[in-house]
Every structure is written in C-alpha cells, then in structure tokens.
Write an enzyme that holds these catalytic residues in place. Structure first.
Site, PDB file in Angstrom:
ATOM      1  N   SER A   2       0.849  -1.188   0.000  1.00 29.77           N
ATOM      2  CA  SER A   2       0.000   0.000   0.000  1.00 29.77           C
ATOM      3  C   SER A   2       0.888   1.242   0.000  1.00 29.77           C
ATOM      4  O   SER A   2       1.706   1.402  -0.899  1.00 29.77           O
ATOM      5  CB  SER A   2      -0.954  -0.024   1.197  1.00 29.77           C
ATOM      6  OG  SER A   2      -1.877   1.046   1.119  1.00 29.77           O
ATOM      7  N   THR A   3       0.775   2.107   1.014  1.00 31.58           N
ATOM      8  CA  THR A   3       1.525   3.361   1.039  1.00 31.58           C
ATOM      9  C   THR A   3       3.027   3.120   0.893  1.00 31.58           C
ATOM     10  O   THR A   3       3.618   2.387   1.674  1.00 31.58           O
ATOM     11  CB  THR A   3       1.263   4.106   2.363  1.00 31.58           C
ATOM     12  OG1 THR A   3      -0.140   4.186   2.580  1.00 31.58           O
ATOM     13  CG2 THR A   3       1.863   5.500   2.319  1.00 31.58           C
ATOM     14  N   HIS A  20      -2.551  -1.066  -3.419  1.00 30.43           N
ATOM     15  CA  HIS A  20      -3.685  -0.168  -3.254  1.00 30.43           C
ATOM     16  C   HIS A  20      -3.492   1.077  -4.115  1.00 30.43           C
ATOM     17  O   HIS A  20      -2.650   1.926  -3.819  1.00 30.43           O
ATOM     18  CB  HIS A  20      -3.834   0.246  -1.790  1.00 30.43           C
ATOM     19  CG  HIS A  20      -4.159  -0.884  -0.873  1.00 30.43           C
ATOM     20  ND1 HIS A  20      -3.907  -0.843   0.486  1.00 30.43           N
ATOM     21  CD2 HIS A  20      -4.724  -2.099  -1.099  1.00 30.43           C
ATOM     22  CE1 HIS A  20      -4.295  -1.977   1.049  1.00 30.43           C
ATOM     23  NE2 HIS A  20      -4.787  -2.754   0.104  1.00 30.43           N
ATOM     24  N   MET A  73      -0.138   1.218   5.269  1.00 28.30           N
ATOM     25  CA  MET A  73      -0.857   1.474   6.510  1.00 28.30           C
ATOM     26  C   MET A  73      -2.011   0.499   6.657  1.00 28.30           C
ATOM     27  O   MET A  73      -2.609   0.070   5.671  1.00 28.30           O
ATOM     28  CB  MET A  73      -1.394   2.908   6.530  1.00 28.30           C
ATOM     29  CG  MET A  73      -2.075   3.282   7.836  1.00 28.30           C
ATOM     30  SD  MET A  73      -2.554   5.022   7.878  1.00 28.30           S
ATOM     31  CE  MET A  73      -3.396   5.085   9.454  1.00 28.30           C
ATOM     32  N   ASP A 122      -4.521  -4.754   6.124  1.00 29.76           N
ATOM     33  CA  ASP A 122      -4.896  -5.568   4.969  1.00 29.76           C
ATOM     34  C   ASP A 122      -3.758  -6.517   4.608  1.00 29.76           C
ATOM     35  O   ASP A 122      -2.604  -6.100   4.474  1.00 29.76           O
ATOM     36  CB  ASP A 122      -5.218  -4.665   3.776  1.00 29.76           C
ATOM     37  CG  ASP A 122      -5.822  -5.432   2.605  1.00 29.76           C
ATOM     38  OD1 ASP A 122      -6.398  -6.507   2.840  1.00 29.76           O
ATOM     39  OD2 ASP A 122      -5.720  -4.937   1.466  1.00 29.76           O
TER      40      ASP A 122
END
Length: 354
Positions: free
Chosen positions: A172-173, A198, A291, A294
């Site tokens: 993600s991030t 993401h 973050m 998930d």
C-alpha cells in the site's frame, strides 16, 4: 490518529480549483483528528503558507498555473521534505503523472472528486491517506539515494522448475517504489507473480506499464481470466479484487467487484486467501510497506497452508503498518530489509519442491 502531542494532523490543500478545495475541506470537516489549516491556489501561495502554518501533510494537485505540482514537489523534497498526497485526475495521463510524483517523493495518490464520487467516499479515503502520510517516514533520503545509486543488481536466472509456483505480493503506502525495487531485481524466469497494490483505477494501468518497461518479464494490469505463468506478473486493477484460481496444472485470475475489505478494493487479503487455497505450499507470500492491516489474515492462511512468507522490516518501510500487523499475527515467517527481499524470494523458490 492524532499526532503524538495530542493535536490533530494539520493539512494544507494545494489546488487551483475552488470546487476541489471546497470539496476536500468539506469532506474533512467532521474528522476530529485532522484539521485543514489552510488552502492554496498554486505552489507560490503554498510556499508562503507552509512557512506560516507549518502543516504536517499537504495535498497537491499536479496540473496548476505558474508552476506544475511535480516541479513544486521536487523543490519541496529538496528544501523542506514533508508528506505529500497527490490529488490527480482519473485519466491515463493523470496516472502517469501521479507515478512521476511518487518517484519524486509523494507518499500517496488520490483521485480528484467528481462524477458519482460522493463527499462521504472522499472523506473516508482521504482521511486514511492523510493518516498514513502523517505516519510515514521522510522520503528525502530515499529519493536522493535512488537518484544517486547505481541500478539495482538483477538476480541471475535459475534452472528451477517454476511452472507450478506462485509469488504473491501485497503493498500500500510507499508500495509503488518498493515493488519497483523488488521486481526489477528478479530474473525473467520468475514464477507467475500476482500483486495487489492499493491504487485507484487508471493509476494501476500506468503503474503496470511503467514496470513492464523496467522488468525482465511481462507486467500487465490483470484482466478477468488471465493466465498466470512463469515470466508474467499480473497487477490487480484499481477498484477490483483479484483472486488466484487453479484448473488442473494451470493458474488464472478472476477479477471482480465486491465489498471493500479493510476499506480497500483491491484487497491484499482477498488475493492472499485465494493463493492459500489454490497454491498452498507452492506459493511464496510477501507483504510490503503500507498502513493498516490488509493482508495479515490472508498471509497467515498462506503460512498455515505451507507457504514461506516474508515481510518488509520497519527500518525500510515508508509506513510500517501492514507488515507490522502481519508480523504480530504470526503471518510473517521472516522480516527483511527491502533490498534483501528479491534474493530471499528466489532462494526460497529454488529450494521449494512441487
């Protein structure tokens, strides 16, 4: 998530559109841990407000008058690095520019509000990205190192039987740059790779195209029914879940809509759970910077099914959220620095018996 001193996260919105500034401000009006301390119509106004207001996070449009967002971002990362979220149009051009911004030091990307995208949806997504950005590590050193370093060494091909092996990765991030670091080190003979990063729609298209030009194997945005085989990497399209399926000795993916999982679509958990079921001990799982939580449940199922699993360590994460949740749940067999993950994956795949 208020900051450690108990005050809300201070946000500065930089966008030449009065409508966008209003929508973003309105969407955060009832979020208690985030305070919009100001807005700016262009980078020159933003520069003065950064000095005066000392924001913790900035949202930044890319296409603006007087100075474009990417030029401003590069100057900002050089002189006063801070977490920046890119607000980009939902177009192929917007996706490509957003990737350039991430390479320049931005930590997150969000679609511009418009069409059927409600203020409620904007509030949830924007608040999560602001919290992730506020928690992220400074990108200045990473960007400078990436610009100065020699190209990442690529691993040599192996003679291992990769036909029935799968590499599954979630991020993600900070994940776009982390994935680039891992994938560009892998040889063209890698097993089939399935990835959830993401990102919004269109942006995943641009991301896959960018990686396809950098890697020794094919990288494409997944389509429903695509086959998974050695030398091919499939990235879940934005706003769609991706699941791995097996039919006889062959793998393919299903790309579908469905409820968000951990506020995400695509979800890493959805992918990892399908990999645990369809590939089991023939798969390797990797969870990278991001973050939230998930991927933790799905990676744990993979490990319980016999899959070796790796997590990015805290020191090299932009945000040590997803890898931390996975490690604390027992899903991660071994944590590693980002630079060591590609080598560990290939050694593990070489030792696996199918």
């Amino acid at each position: 998530m208020a900051l450690t001193n108990g005050r809300p996260i201070k946000l500065l919105i930089v966008d030449d559109s009065a409508v966008v500034r209003q929508v973003l401000s309105k969407s955060l009006a009832d979020v208690p841990d985030i305070e919009v301390v100001g807005t700016a119509t262009d980078p020159y106004v933003a520069r003065d407000k950064i000095v005066k207001l000392e924001p913790d996070v900035i949202t930044l449009d890319i296409e603006m008058p007087r100075m474009d967002g990417i030029t401003f971002l590069r100057k900002l990362m050089q002189y006063k690095p801070m977490p920046v979220i890119i607000i980009s149009s939902l177009t192929q051009k917007g996706g490509t520019l957003a990737l350039e911004a991430i390479e320049a030091g931005a930590v997150e990307v969000l679609c511009k509000p418009g069409g059927s995208f409600s203020v409620g949806e904007m509030a949830e997504q924007l608040a999560e990205k602001i919290r992730a950005a506020a928690r992220s590590r400074p990108r200045q050193a990473q960007v400078q190192a990436a610009n100065q370093a020699a190209p990442a060494p690529r691993l040599a091909p192996t003679d291992m039987d990769l036909t029935q092996k799968i590499l599954a990765i979630g991020a993600s991030t900070g994940g776009t740059e982390a994935l680039k670091e891992v994938l560009t080190r892998l040889p063209g003979t890698v097993p089939g790779i399935v990835i959830v990063q993401h990102m919004p729609p269109k942006f995943t298209t641009a991301f896959a195209a960018r990686l396809n030009g950098l890697c020794q194997f094919e990288v494409k945005e997944a389509e429903d029914g695509d086959s998974v085989f050695p030398g091919r990497c499939l990235i879940a399209p934005g706003n769609f879940h991706m699941l791995l399926r097996r039919s006889g000795a062959r793998y393919h993916v299903n790309v579908m809509t469905g409820p968000m999982v951990h506020h995400q679509r695509p979800s890493v958990d959805v992918l990892f759970k399908s990999v645990a079921k369809s590939a089991g001990r023939n798969a390797v799982g990797v969870i990278l910077t991001g973050m939230g939580a998930d991927g933790a449940d799905g990676l744990k199922l993979m490990r319980e099914a016999g899959s070796p699993t790796f997590g990015q360590n805290e020191a090299t994460c932009v945000v040590y959220g997803m890898p931390k949740a996975a490690f604390e749940s027992g899903a991660v067999e071994k944590e590693l620095p980002l630079d060591d993950i590609a080598g560990a994956v290939m050694r593990t795949l070489g030792a696996m018996k199918v």
